[in-house]
Write a protein that holds these residues in place. Structure first.
Motif, PDB file in Angstrom:
ATOM      1  N   HIS A 132       0.824  -1.205   0.000  1.00 32.23           N
ATOM      2  CA  HIS A 132       0.000   0.000   0.000  1.00 32.23           C
ATOM      3  C   HIS A 132       0.862   1.261   0.000  1.00 32.23           C
ATOM      4  CE1 HIS A 132      -2.805  -3.041   1.555  1.00 32.23           C
ATOM      5  NE2 HIS A 132      -3.752  -2.309   1.016  1.00 32.23           N
ATOM      6  N   VAL A 133       0.275   2.327  -0.527  1.00 35.33           N
ATOM      7  CA  VAL A 133       0.920   3.647  -0.541  1.00 35.33           C
ATOM      8  C   VAL A 133      -0.072   4.685  -0.049  1.00 35.33           C
ATOM      9  CG1 VAL A 133       2.366   3.007  -2.515  1.00 35.33           C
ATOM     10  CG2 VAL A 133       0.197   4.213  -2.904  1.00 35.33           C
ATOM     11  N   ARG A 134       0.451   5.840   0.300  1.00 37.25           N
ATOM     12  CA  ARG A 134      -0.393   6.984   0.648  1.00 37.25           C
ATOM     13  C   ARG A 134      -0.159   8.105  -0.359  1.00 37.25           C
ATOM     14  NH1 ARG A 134      -2.637   6.006   5.486  1.00 37.25           N
ATOM     15  NH2 ARG A 134      -1.463   4.937   7.114  1.00 37.25           N
ATOM     16  N   TRP A 135      -1.240   8.755  -0.754  1.00 41.15           N
ATOM     17  CA  TRP A 135      -1.172   9.948  -1.584  1.00 41.15           C
ATOM     18  C   TRP A 135      -1.635  11.126  -0.735  1.00 41.15           C
ATOM     19  CZ3 TRP A 135       0.600  10.499  -6.570  1.00 41.15           C
ATOM     20  CH2 TRP A 135       0.828   9.318  -7.288  1.00 41.15           C
ATOM     21  N   LEU A 136      -0.812  12.183  -0.670  1.00 39.07           N
ATOM     22  CA  LEU A 136      -1.120  13.335   0.172  1.00 39.07           C
ATOM     23  C   LEU A 136      -0.907  14.639  -0.578  1.00 39.07           C
ATOM     24  CD1 LEU A 136       1.056  11.276   2.070  1.00 39.07           C
ATOM     25  CD2 LEU A 136      -0.473  12.348   3.733  1.00 39.07           C
ATOM     26  N   THR A 137      -1.612  15.673  -0.153  1.00 41.65           N
ATOM     27  CA  THR A 137      -1.330  17.008  -0.675  1.00 41.65           C
ATOM     28  C   THR A 137      -0.002  17.473  -0.086  1.00 41.65           C
ATOM     29  OG1 THR A 137      -2.580  18.039   1.121  1.00 41.65           O
ATOM     30  CG2 THR A 137      -3.774  17.576  -0.921  1.00 41.65           C
ATOM     31  N   ALA A 138       0.582  18.502  -0.669  1.00 36.17           N
ATOM     32  CA  ALA A 138       1.905  18.961  -0.240  1.00 36.17           C
ATOM     33  C   ALA A 138       1.912  20.465  -0.029  1.00 36.17           C
ATOM     34  CB  ALA A 138       2.952  18.579  -1.280  1.00 36.17           C
ATOM     35  N   SER A 139       2.637  20.873   1.001  1.00 36.67           N
ATOM     36  CA  SER A 139       2.899  22.291   1.228  1.00 36.67           C
ATOM     37  C   SER A 139       4.361  22.554   0.923  1.00 36.67           C
ATOM     38  CB  SER A 139       2.606  22.657   2.694  1.00 36.67           C
ATOM     39  OG  SER A 139       1.255  22.409   3.008  1.00 36.67           O
ATOM     40  N   LYS A 140       4.617  23.582   0.124  1.00 40.61           N
ATOM     41  CA  LYS A 140       5.998  23.892  -0.254  1.00 40.61           C
ATOM     42  C   LYS A 140       6.649  24.744   0.820  1.00 40.61           C
ATOM     43  CE  LYS A 140       8.817  25.617  -4.087  1.00 40.61           C
ATOM     44  NZ  LYS A 140       9.760  24.512  -3.920  1.00 40.61           N
TER      45      LYS A 140
END
Length: 203
Positions: free
Chosen positions: A40-48
């Motif tokens: 399994h993997v996780r997909w997340l939003t990102a903050s720069k």
């Protein structure tokens, strides 16, 4: 843009964090793909931020991440879902992380050619240092005193829209005279080593 599909392409990895960065074709937003477990993997939003990108929020359930190459051809798809007992969403792992194909290819060449690992090569070359009267840093003996021929491409791998090459490079130590061949998986422009396959040398 399909409501439940995000078309993304690989843009880089975050060294040391075991995270890959993907950019959404339609919105330009950056997503982070993280290891979760073997399947399994996780997909997340990102903050720069100044040092790169920081994982923010899990992507919502039921979202399809369609990974494409530079030409827009689909490489693989992963779908986020919620599971009882698991914090946030995750997805069944379909595609590789950026570091996996180079490492797998390096291991294949190590076994196929009977190459020696880095530690054995280092011990073999350092054995000559004392006899030659060298008392400086090991890295200077191993690398700064070496003449290298241009790397020769012997195989090619295409993954996540990237190209890498397996190379062989003849090397000669300018002080002790030892000669060996180093095998590496390198970026397309041959500027960066992605994985060491191993070394070939005579005792």
């Amino acid at each position: 843009m399909e409501e439940d599909v995000r078309i993304v392409s690989f843009m880089g990895d975050q060294s040391g964090l075991f995270e890959d960065l993907y950019r959404c074709k339609e919105t330009g937003r950056v997503f982070i793909r993280q290891e979760c477990d073997d399947t399994h993997v996780r997909w997340l939003t990102a903050s720069k931020w100044r040092g790169g990108h920081e994982a923010d929020c899990h992507l919502r359930e039921g979202l399809t991440l369609r990974v494409v190459d530079k030409s827009g051809s689909t490489l693989f798809e992963e779908v986020t879902f919620q599971e009882e007992g698991v914090t946030g969403t995750w997805a069944e792992k379909v595609g590789p992380f950026s570091w996996e194909p180079p490492r797998a290819l390096a291991k294949e060449y190590e076994q196929r050619l009977g190459l020696r690992p880095y530690e054995e090569w280092k011990a073999w070359l350092m054995a000559e240092a004392e006899a030659s009267g060298f008392a400086g840093y090991a890295d200077n003996w191993l690398f700064a005193m070496t003449e290298r021929k241009a790397p020769e491409k012997i195989d090619k791998i295409d993954y996540l829209g990237l190209i890498a090459y397996v190379t062989v490079q003849e090397e000669l130590h300018k002080v002790c005279g030892k000669r060996w061949y180093s095998y590496e998986v390198m970026t397309e422009d041959l500027s960066t080593c992605l994985a060491i396959c191993g070394y070939k040398f005579e005792e």
